[in-house]
Write a protein that holds these residues in place. Structure first.
Motif, PDB file in Angstrom:
ATOM      1  N   THR A 116     -10.413  -5.541   0.445  1.00 15.95           N
ATOM      2  CA  THR A 116      -9.516  -4.425   0.150  1.00 15.95           C
ATOM      3  C   THR A 116      -8.083  -4.919   0.087  1.00 15.95           C
ATOM      4  O   THR A 116      -7.629  -5.675   0.954  1.00 15.95           O
ATOM      5  CB  THR A 116      -9.643  -3.332   1.230  1.00 15.95           C
ATOM      6  N   ALA A 117      -7.337  -4.487  -0.945  1.00 13.30           N
ATOM      7  CA  ALA A 117      -5.973  -4.979  -1.152  1.00 13.30           C
ATOM      8  C   ALA A 117      -5.068  -3.847  -1.617  1.00 13.30           C
ATOM      9  O   ALA A 117      -5.517  -2.850  -2.190  1.00 13.30           O
ATOM     10  CB  ALA A 117      -5.968  -6.104  -2.177  1.00 13.30           C
ATOM     11  N   ILE A 118      -3.765  -4.026  -1.333  1.00 15.79           N
ATOM     12  CA  ILE A 118      -2.742  -3.053  -1.732  1.00 15.79           C
ATOM     13  C   ILE A 118      -1.394  -3.760  -1.667  1.00 15.79           C
ATOM     14  O   ILE A 118      -1.301  -4.902  -1.196  1.00 15.79           O
ATOM     15  CB  ILE A 118      -2.766  -1.805  -0.813  1.00 15.79           C
ATOM     16  N   THR A 119      -0.345  -3.094  -2.110  1.00 10.61           N
ATOM     17  CA  THR A 119       0.987  -3.684  -2.004  1.00 10.61           C
ATOM     18  C   THR A 119       1.452  -3.711  -0.544  1.00 10.61           C
ATOM     19  O   THR A 119       0.926  -2.975   0.298  1.00 10.61           O
ATOM     20  CB  THR A 119       1.995  -2.898  -2.867  1.00 10.61           C
ATOM     21  N   HIS A 120       2.422  -4.561  -0.233  1.00 10.05           N
ATOM     22  CA  HIS A 120       2.920  -4.716   1.133  1.00 10.05           C
ATOM     23  C   HIS A 120       3.446  -3.393   1.670  1.00 10.05           C
ATOM     24  O   HIS A 120       4.136  -2.644   0.966  1.00 10.05           O
ATOM     25  CB  HIS A 120       4.032  -5.768   1.158  1.00 10.05           C
ATOM     26  N   SER A 141       4.346   5.881   8.548  1.00  9.85           N
ATOM     27  CA  SER A 141       5.631   5.196   8.658  1.00  9.85           C
ATOM     28  C   SER A 141       5.792   4.077   7.631  1.00  9.85           C
ATOM     29  O   SER A 141       6.844   3.443   7.566  1.00  9.85           O
ATOM     30  CB  SER A 141       5.795   4.613  10.071  1.00  9.85           C
ATOM     31  N   ASP A 142       4.752   3.837   6.817  1.00 10.85           N
ATOM     32  CA  ASP A 142       4.882   2.848   5.744  1.00 10.85           C
ATOM     33  C   ASP A 142       5.941   3.310   4.756  1.00 10.85           C
ATOM     34  O   ASP A 142       6.210   4.506   4.596  1.00 10.85           O
ATOM     35  CB  ASP A 142       3.546   2.660   5.017  1.00 10.85           C
ATOM     36  N   LYS A 143       6.514   2.349   4.037  1.00  7.58           N
ATOM     37  CA  LYS A 143       7.571   2.685   3.090  1.00  7.58           C
ATOM     38  C   LYS A 143       7.039   3.143   1.737  1.00  7.58           C
ATOM     39  O   LYS A 143       7.814   3.499   0.856  1.00  7.58           O
ATOM     40  CB  LYS A 143       8.503   1.481   2.924  1.00  7.58           C
ATOM     41  N   HIS A 144       5.741   3.072   1.548  1.00  5.37           N
ATOM     42  CA  HIS A 144       5.150   3.582   0.308  1.00  5.37           C
ATOM     43  C   HIS A 144       3.868   4.328   0.667  1.00  5.37           C
ATOM     44  O   HIS A 144       3.217   4.016   1.664  1.00  5.37           O
ATOM     45  CB  HIS A 144       4.846   2.449  -0.679  1.00  5.37           C
ATOM     46  N   PRO A 145       3.490   5.325  -0.105  1.00  5.26           N
ATOM     47  CA  PRO A 145       2.261   6.072   0.195  1.00  5.26           C
ATOM     48  C   PRO A 145       1.022   5.290  -0.222  1.00  5.26           C
ATOM     49  O   PRO A 145       1.102   4.303  -0.964  1.00  5.26           O
ATOM     50  CB  PRO A 145       2.411   7.338  -0.645  1.00  5.26           C
ATOM     51  N   SER A 146      -0.125   5.734   0.257  1.00  8.24           N
ATOM     52  CA  SER A 146      -1.404   5.154  -0.145  1.00  8.24           C
ATOM     53  C   SER A 146      -2.411   6.274  -0.322  1.00  8.24           C
ATOM     54  O   SER A 146      -2.189   7.404   0.126  1.00  8.24           O
ATOM     55  CB  SER A 146      -1.906   4.143   0.893  1.00  8.24           C
ATOM     56  N   SER A 153      -0.040   2.275  -5.182  1.00 10.55           N
ATOM     57  CA  SER A 153      -0.349   3.069  -3.990  1.00 10.55           C
ATOM     58  C   SER A 153      -1.846   3.192  -3.760  1.00 10.55           C
ATOM     59  O   SER A 153      -2.269   3.718  -2.730  1.00 10.55           O
ATOM     60  CB  SER A 153       0.252   4.475  -4.120  1.00 10.55           C
ATOM     61  N   ASN A 154      -2.653   2.734  -4.710  1.00 15.36           N
ATOM     62  CA  ASN A 154      -4.107   2.835  -4.558  1.00 15.36           C
ATOM     63  C   ASN A 154      -4.680   1.536  -4.013  1.00 15.36           C
ATOM     64  O   ASN A 154      -4.151   0.444  -4.257  1.00 15.36           O
ATOM     65  CB  ASN A 154      -4.756   3.158  -5.907  1.00 15.36           C
ATOM     66  N   PHE A 155      -5.754   1.654  -3.253  1.00 19.84           N
ATOM     67  CA  PHE A 155      -6.451   0.476  -2.741  1.00 19.84           C
ATOM     68  C   PHE A 155      -7.337  -0.103  -3.851  1.00 19.84           C
ATOM     69  O   PHE A 155      -7.999   0.639  -4.591  1.00 19.84           O
ATOM     70  CB  PHE A 155      -7.322   0.838  -1.535  1.00 19.84           C
TER      71      PHE A 155
END
Length: 314
Positions: free
Chosen positions: A148-152, A257-262, A160-162
């Motif tokens: 599973t991968a996503i942006t930092h 608290s992440d800086k981007h949504p997922s 924003s998607n996995f």
């Protein structure tokens, strides 16, 4: 004396004649008035009848126009439905042709005699099984397994998607540039909740080290054979009637608290880890999701409870 009497008689006769003439003239005038009034009323009646007929005709025309419009609308819908049906059939036929061609190249024998419906139904629908390196559902084949991968989590942009990255990654010579170009990055995802989630997940023999914390999250793309559709239902741990359960688990996502949504994904209730991964990489995070009310309504939802999920096919 006689002459005086004659004069009086003549005067009375003349007066009587004048009175009769006036009465005749009044009668004639009254008759003319009655005739004129009758003619006028007849004309008004004719006009009213004409107007009523015209209104009736206009109403009839409007009804005919509305009927024509409805007929044209139904015809257009029928034509659109037929075109969509023909397009869908062509799409299935093309997909069946490609599958049959692939099977012929790979030496696989097909028992479907080229029938598009039979070929497509025999292959099924694909879904991602998050948290597992295999497909344990009945009548489900593994397409590929990965990580599973996503942006930092510290980036404000990026995807924003996995993604489920295939372990058998291809790097074709001449199709990449060495070094960081600084455009967009992707990295692995870790379980970030501590050991308290082990009480919810079935962390048994299939989970390496019997611990998820700080390990990377595996994923597998599975093919539910002879199925045409699938759905992930958040908040449920069982499928509706006539639906088949592929797997169930818990809703997980990045931290608030992440800086981007997922996105929210359904992680298998018997999760695994990616072998050889351990340690805090601080890249992509995956946390258990809890419900909050009252915007969700405190009944039936309960505040701060973890949310289960199920993936079903039909």
């Amino acid at each position: 004396m006689i002459a005086k009497i004659r004069a009086q008689r003549i005067a009375m006769t003349q007066c009587r004649r004048d009175t009769d003439d006036r009465a005749g003239r009044n009668k004639r005038a009254l008759l003319k008035g009655v005739i004129s009034f009758a003619l006028l009323m007849g004309f008004v009646l004719v006009l009213a009848t004409f107007a009523s007929n015209q209104e009736h005709r206009l109403t009839s025309y409007e009804l005919e126009i509305a009927s024509l419009r409805e007929s044209v609308k139904r015809t257009s819908m029928d034509v659109g439905t037929r075109v969509k049906r023909e397009d869908a059939h062509a799409f299935r036929a093309e997909g069946a042709h490609r599958i049959a061609k692939r099977d012929a190249v790979e030496g696989n024998e097909s028992k479907d005699d080229g029938d598009p419906e039979a070929i497509m139904s025999s292959h099924g629908t694909a879904y991602t099984r998050w948290g597992r390196r295999d497909c344990k559902a009945q009548n489900a084949d593994m397409v590929y397994t990965g990580i599973t991968a996503i942006t930092h989590q510290g980036n404000t942009g990026g995807g924003s998607n996995f993604l489920c990255l295939d372990f058998n990654v291809d790097y074709e010579p001449g199709k990449y540039v060495e070094g960081s170009q600084g455009s967009s990055h992707i990295c692995g995802v870790e379980y970030r909740d501590s050991t308290w989630i082990n009480n919810l997940f079935d962390v048994g023999a299939t989970t390496e080290f019997q611990n998820l914390y700080l390990h990377s999250v595996p994923c597998t793309v599975c093919l539910a054979k002879k199925k045409t559709s699938h759905i992930m239902i958040p908040g449920r741990n069982s499928c509706p009637n006539n639906w088949h359960m592929e797997y169930r688990g818990y809703i997980m996502a990045g931290s608030h608290s992440d800086k981007h949504p997922s996105e929210y994904i359904c992680v298998d209730e018997r999760p695994q880890v990616v072998p050889g991964t351990n340690g805090e990489q601080k890249c992509g995070f995956l946390h258990m999701v809890e419900t909050q009310c009252a915007s969700l309504l405190c009944e039936p939802f309960v505040a701060n409870r973890e949310l289960q999920c199920v993936v079903c096919s039909i």
